[in-house]
Scaffold this motif. Structure first.
Motif, PDB file in Angstrom:
ATOM      1  N   THR A  89       0.855  -1.181   0.000  1.00  0.00           N
ATOM      2  CA  THR A  89       0.000   0.000   0.000  1.00  0.00           C
ATOM      3  C   THR A  89       0.895   1.236   0.000  1.00  0.00           C
ATOM      4  OG1 THR A  89      -1.678  -1.179   1.292  1.00  0.00           O
ATOM      5  CG2 THR A  89      -1.837   1.218   1.234  1.00  0.00           C
ATOM      6  N   GLU A 109       1.260   5.525   0.304  1.00  0.00           N
ATOM      7  CA  GLU A 109       0.620   6.721   0.854  1.00  0.00           C
ATOM      8  C   GLU A 109       0.829   7.886  -0.107  1.00  0.00           C
ATOM      9  OE1 GLU A 109       0.292  10.542   2.688  1.00  0.00           O
ATOM     10  OE2 GLU A 109       2.232   9.635   2.197  1.00  0.00           O
ATOM     11  N   LEU A 167      -4.226   6.322   1.547  1.00  0.00           N
ATOM     12  CA  LEU A 167      -3.581   5.029   1.401  1.00  0.00           C
ATOM     13  C   LEU A 167      -4.212   4.289   0.231  1.00  0.00           C
ATOM     14  CD1 LEU A 167      -3.425   4.057   5.174  1.00  0.00           C
ATOM     15  CD2 LEU A 167      -1.552   4.904   3.749  1.00  0.00           C
ATOM     16  N   GLN A 169      -1.272  -3.191   3.257  1.00  0.00           N
ATOM     17  CA  GLN A 169       0.033  -3.111   3.913  1.00  0.00           C
ATOM     18  C   GLN A 169      -0.073  -3.623   5.343  1.00  0.00           C
ATOM     19  OE1 GLN A 169       2.773  -1.996   2.180  1.00  0.00           O
ATOM     20  NE2 GLN A 169       4.002  -2.755   3.908  1.00  0.00           N
ATOM     21  N   LEU A 218      -8.620   4.773   5.347  1.00  0.00           N
ATOM     22  CA  LEU A 218      -7.682   4.901   4.235  1.00  0.00           C
ATOM     23  C   LEU A 218      -7.486   6.356   3.807  1.00  0.00           C
ATOM     24  CD1 LEU A 218      -9.151   1.967   2.099  1.00  0.00           C
ATOM     25  CD2 LEU A 218      -6.945   1.918   3.277  1.00  0.00           C
TER      26      LEU A 218
END
Length: 465
Positions: free
Chosen positions: A53, A55, A60, A203, A323
């Motif tokens: 994942t 950022e 995210l 992640q 997220l």
């Protein structure tokens, strides 16, 4: 290049795992738990493979739309390790889009009766919903999804909806080849246990497995690209690394869990044997994905949708899972590719945006981020009916080589997608530890015999005479 953790004791033999994705980390954890000294090699600077994942400005992003099945092998492993991921359930309501018609997806008898998606064709789907819990996936492993849909639902609106549901649960769009056992098993799992969108993205799975691996003494070498795996005549296996990472080392067993069947065959070279033919026949599942971040809530619009006349999908993943910043929304809109088509990025993006325009008008004015990825790999291969479905996939062992094993979403008879990766990784990790331990004990026994011989006790066989 980084190294995390310290290797375990060496009395269980040395195991190399190629690939620090979910399959590789599952294999490493199992092998280390069985007493092997484990080293994981990964070409990328950060572990995780397709489960990473990233950022981006506080948001995210997974590599596409990911959902973790509650009743699958991945959730079972994480729960067993005491690392169950948190997140949200997207719910069972949504809409289907079939040409000009937008209607509720059937979630029960009332919606089945009322939805315009099944006008004139409700009975077939009602019969399927009744039969579905009792169907044994193994009984339809030799039939394609397309053949089973025709058998159960005919060729009307119910059949089109059936195809959409199978696309959703398998992430594949290959009805004339993909085996129906996968489709039935996935649909049963979706309706029974449901799925979870994960806080922190996928992640969180990678991080949980990395922590467990470190606690078991696994050494993870990132930025270490493996160029070849070479079995030796004495039963050991040499791992050769490239790009200045140095020699990988000599191991009693190796698990290849990187990149799917094509990468596996390339690394194994002549040792791949029959896997080379299987890799040449692979039918990967890929998707195009439009990632849309809104700095507002989603509003009263549908948060989940399936394309019926087109192979498309939309789902709002935040705020269902953590997220994005509070008050923001994150949606993934996808188009499933057929393995025999050449992806067309312009067409795929247009179809994704068309679905989004219909379901969330005015999204462009609220957009904070918009990203498009024209080809993401959902599965490196799909189980096919001509080989008997899941049971016909390659096993974890490489024929002719006791110390070589493979793992991934294309391996073994259990599960697909991340659940197939975890199940095969666990099995390969356990088998590699047994093989490495047996070879290490045999080597130690041979050394003890040599040291106990009269020649060895005298220090020189010639002088002893």
């Amino acid at each position: 290049m980084t190294t995390n953790g310290n290797q375990t004791r060496n009395d269980g033999g040395r195991v190399a795992v190629i690939g620090a994705g979910v399959a590789g980390l599952a294999a490493a954890i199992e092998a280390a738990g069985a007493g092997a000294a484990v080293t994981v090699f990964d070409a990328r600077r950060t572990p995780g493979g397709r489960a990473r994942t990233v950022e981006r400005d506080g948001v995210l992003l997974n590599e596409g739309a990911h959902a973790l099945y509650h009743d699958g092998a991945a959730m079972a492993l994480l729960t067993e390790l005491g690392r169950t991921p948190t997140g949200g359930n997207p719910g069972s309501t949504g809409v289907g889009v079939d040409g000009p018609v937008v209607g509720a997806l059937p979630a029960g008898p009332w919606s089945l009766i009322r939805t315009p998606l099944l006008r004139g064709d409700r009975l077939a789907l009602a019969k399927l919903m009744v039969r579905l819990p009792r169907l044994d996936p193994a009984d339809v492993a030799d039939r394609t999804i397309g053949a089973l849909v025709t058998e159960l639902l005919g060729d009307g609106p119910g059949a089109r909806l059936g195809h959409a549901l199978f696309r959703l649960t398998t992430y594949g769009h290959d009805p004339d080849h993909a085996s129906a056992d996968v489709g039935i098993a996935q649909l049963q799992a979706a309706l029974d246990g449901g799925v979870r969108y994960l806080d922190g993205g996928w992640q969180s799975i990678v991080d949980a497995l990395l922590v467990e691996a470190a606690q078991r003494g696994v050494a993870v070498r990132t930025g270490a690209k493996v160029s070849a795996i070479r079995p030796r005549t004495d039963g050991a296996v040499d791992v050769v690394t490239a790009d200045g990472a140095g020699e990988g080392g000599r191991f009693e067993a190796v698990v290849v869990a990187a990149g799917g069947p094509g990468t596996t065959v390339r690394l194994l070279g002549d040792a791949a044997g029959g896997l080379a033919a299987r890799a040449a026949e692979a039918r990967p599942a890929t998707v195009a994905c439009l990632d849309v971040v809104l700095r507002t809530g989603w509003g009263p619009h549908p948060t989940f949708a399936l394309g019926i006349d087109r192979p498309t999908y939309l789902s709002v993943h935040a705020p269902v899972a953590r997220l994005a910043p509070d008050g923001w929304s994150l949606a993934h809109v996808m188009r499933y590719h057929h393995p025999d088509e050449t992806p067309d990025g312009d067409r795929d993006r247009a179809e994704c945006e068309d679905l989004l325009n219909r379901l969330r008008p005015g999204w462009q004015g609220d957009a904070e981020q918009v990203g498009f990825r024209p080809r993401l790999v959902a599965a490196t291969d799909q189980a096919v009916a001509v080989r008997g479905g899941l049971a016909g996939r390659p096993g974890i062992g490489v024929p002719g080589h006791d110390g070589l094993f493979v793992a991934g979403d294309w391996v073994g008879p259990t599960g697909v997608l991340v659940d197939g990766s975890v199940a095969s990784g666990q099995a390969a990790g356990q088998a590699s530890a047994r093989a490495a331990g047996a070879r290490a004990r045999a080597r130690a026994g041979a050394g003890a015999e040599r040291s106990a011989s009269p020649a060895a006790r005298s220090g020189d066989g010639v002088r002893a005479r």
